[in-house]
Design a protein around this motif. Structure first.
Motif, short mmCIF file in Angstrom:
data_model
loop_
_atom_site.label_atom_id
_atom_site.label_comp_id
_atom_site.label_asym_id
_atom_site.label_seq_id
_atom_site.Cartn_x
_atom_site.Cartn_y
_atom_site.Cartn_z
N PRO A 56 -10.31 5.76 23.55
CA PRO A 56 -9.13 4.92 23.33
C PRO A 56 -9.31 3.94 22.17
CG PRO A 56 -9.59 5.07 25.68
CD PRO A 56 -10.76 5.69 24.96
N MET A 57 -10.53 3.39 22.04
CA MET A 57 -10.80 2.46 20.95
C MET A 57 -10.61 3.15 19.59
SD MET A 57 -14.39 0.66 19.80
CE MET A 57 -14.97 2.25 19.18
N LEU A 58 -11.14 4.36 19.45
CA LEU A 58 -11.02 5.08 18.18
C LEU A 58 -9.57 5.43 17.86
CD1 LEU A 58 -14.13 7.45 18.45
CD2 LEU A 58 -13.88 5.39 17.04
N ILE A 59 -8.80 5.79 18.90
CA ILE A 59 -7.39 6.11 18.68
C ILE A 59 -6.63 4.87 18.21
CG2 ILE A 59 -5.23 6.86 19.77
CD1 ILE A 59 -6.92 8.60 21.64
N VAL A 60 -6.89 3.73 18.86
CA VAL A 60 -6.22 2.48 18.47
C VAL A 60 -6.65 2.07 17.06
CG1 VAL A 60 -6.03 0.03 18.97
CG2 VAL A 60 -5.87 1.68 20.83
N LEU A 61 -7.92 2.29 16.71
CA LEU A 61 -8.39 2.00 15.36
C LEU A 61 -7.61 2.83 14.34
CD1 LEU A 61 -10.42 0.62 13.46
CD2 LEU A 61 -12.00 2.51 13.89
N PHE A 62 -7.42 4.11 14.65
CA PHE A 62 -6.63 4.98 13.77
C PHE A 62 -5.21 4.46 13.64
CE2 PHE A 62 -3.35 8.27 13.75
CZ PHE A 62 -3.54 8.81 12.49
N ILE A 63 -4.61 4.08 14.77
CA ILE A 63 -3.23 3.57 14.75
C ILE A 63 -3.12 2.37 13.83
CG2 ILE A 63 -1.47 2.39 16.13
CD1 ILE A 63 -2.21 4.14 18.47
N ASN A 64 -4.07 1.44 13.94
CA ASN A 64 -4.00 0.22 13.14
C ASN A 64 -4.13 0.51 11.64
OD1 ASN A 64 -3.59 -1.70 15.19
ND2 ASN A 64 -5.74 -1.67 15.72
N VAL A 65 -5.06 1.39 11.28
CA VAL A 65 -5.24 1.74 9.87
C VAL A 65 -4.01 2.48 9.35
CG1 VAL A 65 -6.60 3.13 8.25
CG2 VAL A 65 -7.75 1.81 10.05
N PHE A 66 -3.53 3.45 10.12
CA PHE A 66 -2.35 4.22 9.73
C PHE A 66 -1.13 3.31 9.60
CE2 PHE A 66 1.44 6.69 10.89
CZ PHE A 66 1.34 7.76 10.01
N ASN A 67 -0.94 2.45 10.60
CA ASN A 67 0.19 1.52 10.62
C ASN A 67 0.14 0.59 9.42
OD1 ASN A 67 2.27 -0.22 11.25
ND2 ASN A 67 1.41 -0.94 13.16
N ALA A 68 -1.05 0.00 9.17
CA ALA A 68 -1.18 -0.95 8.06
C ALA A 68 -0.87 -0.30 6.72
CB ALA A 68 -2.60 -1.53 8.05
N GLY A 69 -1.41 0.92 6.51
CA GLY A 69 -1.18 1.61 5.25
C GLY A 69 0.27 1.98 5.04
N LEU A 70 0.89 2.57 6.06
CA LEU A 70 2.28 3.00 5.96
C LEU A 70 3.21 1.79 5.84
CD1 LEU A 70 4.36 5.25 5.95
CD2 LEU A 70 4.36 5.18 8.46
N THR A 71 2.96 0.77 6.66
CA THR A 71 3.81 -0.42 6.63
C THR A 71 3.74 -1.11 5.28
OG1 THR A 71 3.56 -0.77 9.01
CG2 THR A 71 4.25 -2.66 7.71
N TYR A 72 2.53 -1.26 4.75
CA TYR A 72 2.38 -1.89 3.43
C TYR A 72 3.15 -1.11 2.37
CZ TYR A 72 0.35 -3.46 -0.96
OH TYR A 72 0.19 -3.93 -2.23
N SER A 73 3.05 0.22 2.44
CA SER A 73 3.73 1.06 1.45
C SER A 73 5.25 0.93 1.54
CB SER A 73 3.33 2.53 1.64
OG SER A 73 1.93 2.69 1.48
N LEU A 74 5.77 0.88 2.77
CA LEU A 74 7.22 0.80 2.95
C LEU A 74 7.76 -0.59 2.63
CD1 LEU A 74 7.65 2.88 6.25
CD2 LEU A 74 8.18 3.58 3.91
N ILE A 75 6.94 -1.62 2.82
CA ILE A 75 7.39 -2.98 2.50
C ILE A 75 7.30 -3.24 0.99
CG2 ILE A 75 6.83 -5.44 2.74
CD1 ILE A 75 6.07 -4.91 5.60
N SER A 76 6.20 -2.80 0.39
CA SER A 76 5.96 -3.09 -1.03
C SER A 76 6.71 -2.15 -1.97
CB SER A 76 4.46 -3.01 -1.33
OG SER A 76 3.98 -1.69 -1.15
N GLY A 77 7.15 -1.00 -1.44
CA GLY A 77 7.85 -0.04 -2.28
C GLY A 77 6.92 0.89 -3.03
N SER A 78 5.71 1.10 -2.53
CA SER A 78 4.73 1.96 -3.20
C SER A 78 5.25 3.39 -3.38
CB SER A 78 3.41 1.99 -2.41
OG SER A 78 2.86 0.70 -2.32
N PHE A 79 6.04 3.86 -2.43
CA PHE A 79 6.60 5.22 -2.51
C PHE A 79 8.02 5.22 -3.05
CE2 PHE A 79 3.75 5.99 1.38
CZ PHE A 79 2.68 6.33 0.58
N GLY A 80 8.41 4.11 -3.66
CA GLY A 80 9.78 3.97 -4.15
C GLY A 80 10.76 3.59 -3.06
N LEU A 81 10.25 3.22 -1.87
CA LEU A 81 11.09 2.81 -0.75
C LEU A 81 10.72 1.40 -0.34
CD1 LEU A 81 10.92 6.06 1.41
CD2 LEU A 81 12.88 5.28 0.08
#
Length: 205
Positions: A56-81
């Protein structure tokens, strides 16, 4: 339910107009994470009960990394969004759904002596369901009581303005770090007691 009631629920919190709009955008997108976290909590509880807290710890670690990367990209507009708070909600929902899916996949392949038989997923045992509900309902009511109290408290803070709410949220998250060891010990003790009772060793429990 959360998608349709996002606006009215946040109205009750007394947010300022700009913060209200941002909140509705976030909650509408993020509400889908309930599905992912529901699956993740169920699988994590089963694995922890079997003595596996690492998976469970490793899954949550993945979630946090995935969430942080995707969220940063969607907020900052890295993908044009450049989607602002809605992007943050989408990132949270996507991370939770991915985590829930991974947790179910792990259990379907077998872990810690447990295996989810997917072909029997719709087979319901009345006795097991009754026993689960007998344990789950008091936990739900206890947690719900805490969350309602927290919402009332936050509503009081909201009357001081958006900056006060933001500062309060950051402070609460900081305090959460301090109580984590208590939650960790509680989870470990719960698993050990459950295993002892399952082995009919009340003396060890």
């Amino acid at each position: 339910l959360f998608v349709s009631l996002a606006g009215p629920m946040l109205n009750l919190m007394g947010l300022e107009p700009v913060a209200h709009k941002e909140g509705v955008d976030y909650l509408t997108a993020a509400s889908f994470m309930i599905l992912g976290f529901g699956a993740l909590e169920a699988v994590s509880g089963a694995l922890r009960g079997a003595g596996d807290t690492r998976t469970p710890m490793l899954i949550v670690l993945f979630i946090n990394v995935f969430n942080a990367g995707l969220t940063y990209s969607l907020i900052s507009g890295s993908f044009g969004l450049e989607m602002g708070s809605q992007g943050a909600g989408i990132g949270s929902a996507a991370g939770a759904l991915a985590g829930g899916g991974i947790a179910l996949l792990v259990l379907a392949r077998g872990r810690a002596g447990l295996k989810w038989e997917v072909r029997h997923a719709l087979r319901v045992s009345r006795a097991a369901t009754r026993r689960i509900l007998e344990l789950a309902v008091p936990i739900t009511l206890g947690d719900m009581q805490f969350m309602v109290a927290f919402l009332v408290y936050t509503r009081i803070i909201a009357s001081l303005g958006t900056q006060a709410v933001a500062a309060h949220t950051v402070a609460i998250r900081t305090i959460d770090l301090g109580v984590m060891p208590g939650f960790a010990l509680g989870t470990a003790v719960t698993a050990l007691i459950g295993q002892s009772l399952g082995a009919e060793r009340r003396d060890l429990a």
